[in-house]
Design a protein around this motif. Structure first.
Motif, PDB file in Angstrom:
ATOM      1  N   VAL A 131       1.000  -1.183   0.026  1.00  0.00           N
ATOM      2  CA  VAL A 131      -0.047  -0.006   0.145  1.00  0.00           C
ATOM      3  C   VAL A 131       0.938   1.308  -0.092  1.00  0.00           C
ATOM      4  O   VAL A 131       1.967   1.289   0.656  1.00  0.00           O
ATOM      5  CB  VAL A 131      -1.029  -0.057   1.273  1.00  0.00           C
ATOM      6  N   LEU A 132       0.306   2.212  -0.811  1.00  0.00           N
ATOM      7  CA  LEU A 132       1.026   3.379  -0.501  1.00  0.00           C
ATOM      8  C   LEU A 132       0.296   4.403   0.421  1.00  0.00           C
ATOM      9  O   LEU A 132      -0.936   4.635   0.263  1.00  0.00           O
ATOM     10  CB  LEU A 132       0.902   4.272  -1.877  1.00  0.00           C
ATOM     11  N   ILE A 133       1.061   4.814   1.328  1.00  0.00           N
ATOM     12  CA  ILE A 133       0.332   5.683   2.600  1.00  0.00           C
ATOM     13  C   ILE A 133       1.022   7.127   2.434  1.00  0.00           C
ATOM     14  O   ILE A 133       2.124   7.472   2.316  1.00  0.00           O
ATOM     15  CB  ILE A 133       0.998   5.096   3.795  1.00  0.00           C
ATOM     16  N   LYS A 134       0.010   7.938   2.508  1.00  0.00           N
ATOM     17  CA  LYS A 134       0.137   9.411   2.638  1.00  0.00           C
ATOM     18  C   LYS A 134       0.396   9.636   4.143  1.00  0.00           C
ATOM     19  O   LYS A 134      -0.472   9.599   4.940  1.00  0.00           O
ATOM     20  CB  LYS A 134      -0.717  10.308   2.144  1.00  0.00           C
ATOM     21  N   GLN A 135       1.652   9.507   4.778  1.00  0.00           N
ATOM     22  CA  GLN A 135       1.963   9.562   6.195  1.00  0.00           C
ATOM     23  C   GLN A 135       1.432  11.005   6.683  1.00  0.00           C
ATOM     24  O   GLN A 135       1.979  11.984   6.309  1.00  0.00           O
ATOM     25  CB  GLN A 135       3.368   9.083   6.479  1.00  0.00           C
ATOM     26  N   GLU A 136       0.768  10.943   7.880  1.00  0.00           N
ATOM     27  CA  GLU A 136       0.279  12.172   8.380  1.00  0.00           C
ATOM     28  C   GLU A 136       1.214  12.392   9.576  1.00  0.00           C
ATOM     29  O   GLU A 136       1.437  13.843   9.883  1.00  0.00           O
ATOM     30  CB  GLU A 136      -1.054  12.038   8.927  1.00  0.00           C
ATOM     31  N   SER A 196       1.390   7.103  11.482  1.00  0.00           N
ATOM     32  CA  SER A 196       0.019   6.702  11.020  1.00  0.00           C
ATOM     33  C   SER A 196      -0.034   7.569   9.632  1.00  0.00           C
ATOM     34  O   SER A 196       0.626   8.485   9.405  1.00  0.00           O
ATOM     35  CB  SER A 196      -1.094   7.300  12.083  1.00  0.00           C
ATOM     36  N   GLY A 197      -1.171   7.276   8.824  1.00  0.00           N
ATOM     37  CA  GLY A 197      -1.324   7.954   7.477  1.00  0.00           C
ATOM     38  C   GLY A 197      -2.616   7.407   6.863  1.00  0.00           C
ATOM     39  O   GLY A 197      -3.451   6.774   7.581  1.00  0.00           O
ATOM     40  N   ARG A 210      -7.525   4.969   7.327  1.00  0.00           N
ATOM     41  CA  ARG A 210      -6.697   5.298   8.358  1.00  0.00           C
ATOM     42  C   ARG A 210      -5.839   4.169   8.720  1.00  0.00           C
ATOM     43  O   ARG A 210      -6.464   3.161   9.312  1.00  0.00           O
ATOM     44  CB  ARG A 210      -6.977   6.323   9.389  1.00  0.00           C
ATOM     45  N   VAL A 211      -4.722   4.184   8.529  1.00  0.00           N
ATOM     46  CA  VAL A 211      -3.729   3.142   9.157  1.00  0.00           C
ATOM     47  C   VAL A 211      -2.564   3.730   9.958  1.00  0.00           C
ATOM     48  O   VAL A 211      -2.231   4.703   9.917  1.00  0.00           O
ATOM     49  CB  VAL A 211      -3.134   2.301   8.001  1.00  0.00           C
ATOM     50  N   ALA A 212      -1.938   2.521  10.691  1.00  0.00           N
ATOM     51  CA  ALA A 212      -0.876   2.929  11.480  1.00  0.00           C
ATOM     52  C   ALA A 212       0.064   1.907  11.486  1.00  0.00           C
ATOM     53  O   ALA A 212      -0.320   0.506  11.134  1.00  0.00           O
ATOM     54  CB  ALA A 212      -1.366   2.782  12.963  1.00  0.00           C
ATOM     55  N   ALA A 224       5.232   6.754   2.163  1.00  0.00           N
ATOM     56  CA  ALA A 224       6.042   5.361   2.019  1.00  0.00           C
ATOM     57  C   ALA A 224       5.161   4.191   1.584  1.00  0.00           C
ATOM     58  O   ALA A 224       3.972   4.182   1.111  1.00  0.00           O
ATOM     59  CB  ALA A 224       6.234   5.214   3.509  1.00  0.00           C
ATOM     60  N   VAL A 225       5.705   3.442   0.806  1.00  0.00           N
ATOM     61  CA  VAL A 225       5.350   2.262   0.140  1.00  0.00           C
ATOM     62  C   VAL A 225       5.474   1.006   1.545  1.00  0.00           C
ATOM     63  O   VAL A 225       6.808   0.899   1.740  1.00  0.00           O
ATOM     64  CB  VAL A 225       5.884   1.928  -0.944  1.00  0.00           C
ATOM     65  N   ARG A 226       4.549   0.516   1.988  1.00  0.00           N
ATOM     66  CA  ARG A 226       4.560  -0.486   2.898  1.00  0.00           C
ATOM     67  C   ARG A 226       3.805  -1.930   2.564  1.00  0.00           C
ATOM     68  O   ARG A 226       2.997  -1.836   1.735  1.00  0.00           O
ATOM     69  CB  ARG A 226       4.148  -0.002   4.166  1.00  0.00           C
TER      70      ARG A 226
END
Length: 350
Positions: free
Chosen positions: A32-37, A67-68, A85-87, A130-132
């Protein structure tokens, strides 16, 4: 989204954090690509910044309390949608013995746990994108602020420790230390039905513990061992959680326990390393249990996510009101390293 690079913080030496960019890795089928907040500065992070944990290596692109929002998913990702929303959780290969037991932090695949190809240690928690791997994030409630959602990992470590401590409803549990992790432990123990008593010396932390509704001992103005005995009718605590890395706290914990079958959970590390100064015959005759804990297993993150999302653990009072942008990360570390601080949060979007 056509995002080609990530902007991130890196520790290059003692006392120095700077911001760099690198190409954003391509999104894999199970990623997943995350827009980290937000990413909060953990004791581990500022400990290295202070030069106390330099064994972790440089350059350290650290941060693990992040998280993001998911903004893209790989074609084989099933459990996440854009906008979740993920952590962050620990990442591992998923195949070694440690990973298959759920002890992902101790994954033996160095291609995942070691340096990146471009020479960085760490999980890039302090980065704007980040790609995680999908297995290394967990969904949490959108009602949480980014800084609150970033408490997933520290709360998971508390969940792990309380399972090892085997806390039960109606037990008297003493927490030594009302810092960030002391109060996360206190809330989680209360959520498990325990009576919680918090011992602390700093005025700011005493006031925070009181505001959260706990019975509080001012250990700077009274004998905390005697106070625990008084509050428990002369019996003592069923269990003590040592949430500060100090020899004095270790010794107090022994004395706070009930006459037999008491348990101590050593939650916090300390630098320099604290000592245990007691007669080991006490362990024998009093049937004491001395329990260590570190990190968390995979299942603990799911429990922590639920506790955060339904606010059975409310971390809002243990986040410093002053927050920093990624470009000001050096100032954020300076603040986080000051005695008495709760979590300092770095906001990762401009």
């Amino acid at each position: 989204m056509d995002i080609k690079e990530m902007k991130f913080s890196v520790l290059t030496k003692k006392g120095h954090a700077e911001v760099r960019t690198r190409p954003l890795p391509e999104l894999g089928d199970r990623q997943v690509l995350i827009k980290q907040e937000a990413c909060n500065i953990c004791t581990t992070d500022y400990g290295q910044w202070l030069g106390l944990r330099e064994h972790q290596g440089y350059p350290m692109a650290g941060g693990h309390e992040g998280s993001g929002i998911t903004v893209a998913t790989g074609k084989n990702v099933m459990d996440f949608e854009i906008g979740d929303r993920v952590a962050m959780v620990y990442d591992g290969c998923g195949e070694c013995e440690a990973c298959r037991k759920g002890d992902v932090l101790h994954c033996t695949d160095t291609s995942i746990t070691g340096k990146t190809e471009d020479g960085y240690w760490g999980a890039f928690g302090f980065s704007n994108y980040a790609v995680r791997n999908a297995r290394s994030v967990i969904k949490v409630s959108k009602d949480l602020s980014p800084s609150e959602a970033a408490f997933l990992e520290p709360l998971a470590t508390v969940v792990k420790g309380l399972k090892k401590l085997k806390v039960k409803p109606m037990e008297n549990v003493v927490i030594i230390g009302a810092g960030t992790m002391g109060l996360v432990n206190a809330q989680a123990a209360k959520a498990n039905g325990c009576r919680v008593i918090v011992s602390e010396v700093m005025e700011k932390k005493l006031e925070t513990a009181k505001a959260m509704g706990f019975e509080v001992i001012d250990a700077g103005n009274s004998d905390p061992v005697e106070e625990v005995k008084n509050l428990t009718g002369g019996v003592g605590a069923d269990a003590v959680i040592v949430a500060v890395g100090l020899t004095l706290a270790n010794n107090q914990a022994i004395e706070m326990l009930k006459p037999t079958d008491g348990r101590i959970l050593f939650f916090a590390a300390g630098y320099p390393a604290p000592q245990l100064d007691f007669d080991s015959n006490l362990v024998h005759y009093k049937r004491l249990e001395l329990i260590g804990t570190f990190a968390a297993d995979s299942i603990d993150f799911f429990t922590a996510g639920k506790m955060l999302s339904d606010r059975s653990v409310d971390v809002s009072k243990i986040i410093e009101p002053t927050k920093f942008k990624l470009d000001d990360v050096q100032k954020a570390f300076e603040m986080a390293a000051k005695p008495g601080m709760y979590r300092v949060s770095v906001l990762l979007q401009d």
